[in-house]
Design an enzyme around this catalytic site. Structure first.
Site, PDB file in Angstrom:
ATOM      1  N   HIS A  28      37.969   0.560  86.145  1.00  0.00           N
ATOM      2  CA  HIS A  28      38.122   1.686  85.219  1.00  0.00           C
ATOM      3  C   HIS A  28      37.602   2.963  85.869  1.00  0.00           C
ATOM      4  O   HIS A  28      36.558   2.959  86.499  1.00  0.00           O
ATOM      5  CB  HIS A  28      37.358   1.418  83.917  1.00  0.00           C
ATOM      6  N   TYR A  45      33.746   4.936  73.047  1.00  0.00           N
ATOM      7  CA  TYR A  45      32.454   5.002  72.361  1.00  0.00           C
ATOM      8  C   TYR A  45      32.634   5.975  71.194  1.00  0.00           C
ATOM      9  O   TYR A  45      32.842   7.174  71.419  1.00  0.00           O
ATOM     10  CB  TYR A  45      31.375   5.540  73.297  1.00  0.00           C
ATOM     11  N   PRO A  97      22.125  -1.671  74.647  1.00  0.00           N
ATOM     12  CA  PRO A  97      23.344  -1.880  75.426  1.00  0.00           C
ATOM     13  C   PRO A  97      24.267  -0.658  75.565  1.00  0.00           C
ATOM     14  O   PRO A  97      25.246  -0.718  76.312  1.00  0.00           O
ATOM     15  CB  PRO A  97      24.065  -2.999  74.663  1.00  0.00           C
ATOM     16  N   LYS A 102      23.723  -0.963  80.936  1.00  0.00           N
ATOM     17  CA  LYS A 102      22.851  -0.998  82.119  1.00  0.00           C
ATOM     18  C   LYS A 102      22.108  -2.321  82.339  1.00  0.00           C
ATOM     19  O   LYS A 102      21.600  -2.578  83.437  1.00  0.00           O
ATOM     20  CB  LYS A 102      21.797   0.127  82.030  1.00  0.00           C
ATOM     21  N   TYR A 160      26.259   6.673  84.311  1.00  0.00           N
ATOM     22  CA  TYR A 160      27.065   5.542  83.828  1.00  0.00           C
ATOM     23  C   TYR A 160      27.526   4.669  84.997  1.00  0.00           C
ATOM     24  O   TYR A 160      27.450   3.436  84.932  1.00  0.00           O
ATOM     25  CB  TYR A 160      28.270   6.057  83.029  1.00  0.00           C
TER      26      TYR A 160
END
Ligand code: RFL
Ligand code: PHB
Length: 383
Positions: free
Chosen positions: A68, A194, A285, A289, A377
């Site tokens: 991704h 998200y 979560p 990570k 990220y």
């Protein structure tokens, strides 16, 4: 080496030591089947992918994992793409389930014929000796070793075997949890979503072209019995819905509730016992990570042990904790920040809500702010 715990941290460490020619015994209190089917993380940082590939256990991951290049943030009913690889020097993330990582590592360990014992009990860890005793298949065993790796997760026995007063604990509990499902349906979006929503946070993720992974913010003590599949789908539709898009539904294969916490112990070492992964730290979560931090710890630990044997000096082992904690705290901050920005505060705190929306607008309109999110990220290289 004695390695307590056959999760991602323990199994990866065992493999790294094997490659370096260092003997280890891995002890796991659950069954192989249980460990291989425990659904948890799904996002691998490039660094985690590289580590597994270099360790020779990345063949299926590199074939089946899905690369991704971005994620989407949704708020006020609209989606905004964060182009991760554009903002973070071309680095990407790989979607490949923790269950699959664990299966690959176990298969390799078993093929190598090296010791990995499931369903052990009465594990006792003596950090100073150092020694680990345990029961397996009806008899008691003792492992006299040079070093013990505590890779036994948050509820393991290694951290509690360290005397009181040695460790300093830092923690934060959150007033919410995640209700997660695995569904047999093609993911409805190409990238993770998200979603900030007045009804609470929701996340659209995936495991494969045929399997969706979805989460809903809920109470930490939410009773899963109160959530029949129809209610879960209705809530996901409400929170993830945007105009002109529908969420495809399918059979729910698994569901569960996870509490959320932030936790760190310092130092991650006592005498000859070294803590790695969830045994030493927990992140909520939201930043994806947890697994990646566990892998980064064991890379540092394996390198430290190799260097310790080679040089005969204790310095590499003594530097382990400090070498890990900078990265751990960066991930703690990022995970806390993502969590705080995206989850509905419990009492409808309007001030907090306004701050969240302002922050979301900022990271989706300022390239500098988006870059901060992106590089955390995909995983920051800290020196
Ligand atoms: P693990 O995976 O917990 O593995 C520890 C292993 O030690 C065993 N064990 C013992 N073995 C021998 N003797 C004892 N006395 C023992 N006590 C325990 C356990 O059975 C287990 O096999 O830790 P590790 O290797 O450090 O790996 C860390 C990751 O698993 C963890 O950070 C992530 O999965 C966290 N996490 C998530 N991270 C994400 O990035 N995304 C997610 O969606 C996500 N979902 C989750 C999660 C963690 C969860 N937990 C711990 C409650 C969902 C859940 C439910
Ligand atoms: C998952 O797919 O399980 C997942 C993805 C992203 C997260 C957390 C979990 O931030």
């Amino acid at each position: 080496m004695a390695i307590v715990g056959a999760g991602p941290a323990g199994l990866t460490l065992a493999r790294l030591l094997e490659v370096a020619g260092i003997e280890s015994v891995v002890l796991e209190d659950r069954s192989r089947d249980y460990v291989e089917h425990r659904i948890r993380a799904g996002v691998l940082e490039q660094r985690t992918v590289d580590l597994l590939t270099e360790a020779g256990v990345g063949e299926r991951m590199n074939r089946e994992g899905i690369v991704h290049h971005g994620i989407e943030l949704q708020f006020d009913g609209e989606r905004h793409r964060i182009p991760l690889s554009e903002l973070a020097d071309g680095r990407t993330i790989l979607i490949y389930g923790q269950t699959e990582v664990v299966k690959d590592l176990i298969a390799e360990r078993i093929a190598s014929g090296l010791p990995l014992h499931f369903e052990v009990s009465s594990v006792v860890v003596e950090p100073t000796t150092p020694r680990v005793t345990f029961r397996h298949e009806g008899s008691t065993h003792e492992v006299d070793c040079d070093v013990i790796a505590g890779c036994d997760g948050f509820h393991g026995v290694c951290r509690p075997s360290i005397p009181d007063g040695v460790l300093q604990e830092f923690s934060r509990d959150y007033p919410f949890g995640w209700l997660g499902i695995l569904a047999q349906v093609a993911p409805s979006n190409d990238e993770l979503v998200y979603a900030h929503h007045e009804r609470g946070f929701a996340l659209l993720s995936l495991r494969s072209p045929e399997l969706s992974r979805l989460y809903l913010q809920c109470r930490p003590d939410e009773d899963i019995e109160e959530w029949p599949d129809e209610r879960i789908w209705a809530e996901l539709q409400a929170r993830l819905g945007v105009e002109g898009w529908t969420l495809a539904e399918g059979p729910v294969l698994e569901k569960g509730v996870t509490g959320m916490r932030s936790y760190v112990v310092e130092p991650m070492q006592y005498e000859r016992l070294f803590l790695a992964g969830d045994a030493a730290h927990i992140v909520p979560p939201t930043g994806a990570k947890g697994l990646n931090l566990a892998m980064a710890d064991v890379r540092v630990l394996a390198d430290s042990i190799v260097e310790w044997y080679r040089s005969g000096s204790d310095a590499p082992l003594e530097a382990y904790s400090e070498n890990c904690l900078r990265r751990v705290w960066r991930a703690e901050h990022f995970s806390w920040w993502m969590t705080s920005m995206l989850h509905r505060p419990p009492e409808g705190d309007e001030f907090e809500l306004k701050l969240q929306l302002s922050q979301l607008r900022y990271v989706t309109t300022s390239e500098a702010a988006a870059r901060g999110l992106a590089e955390n990220y995909v995983g920051l290289e800290l020196v």
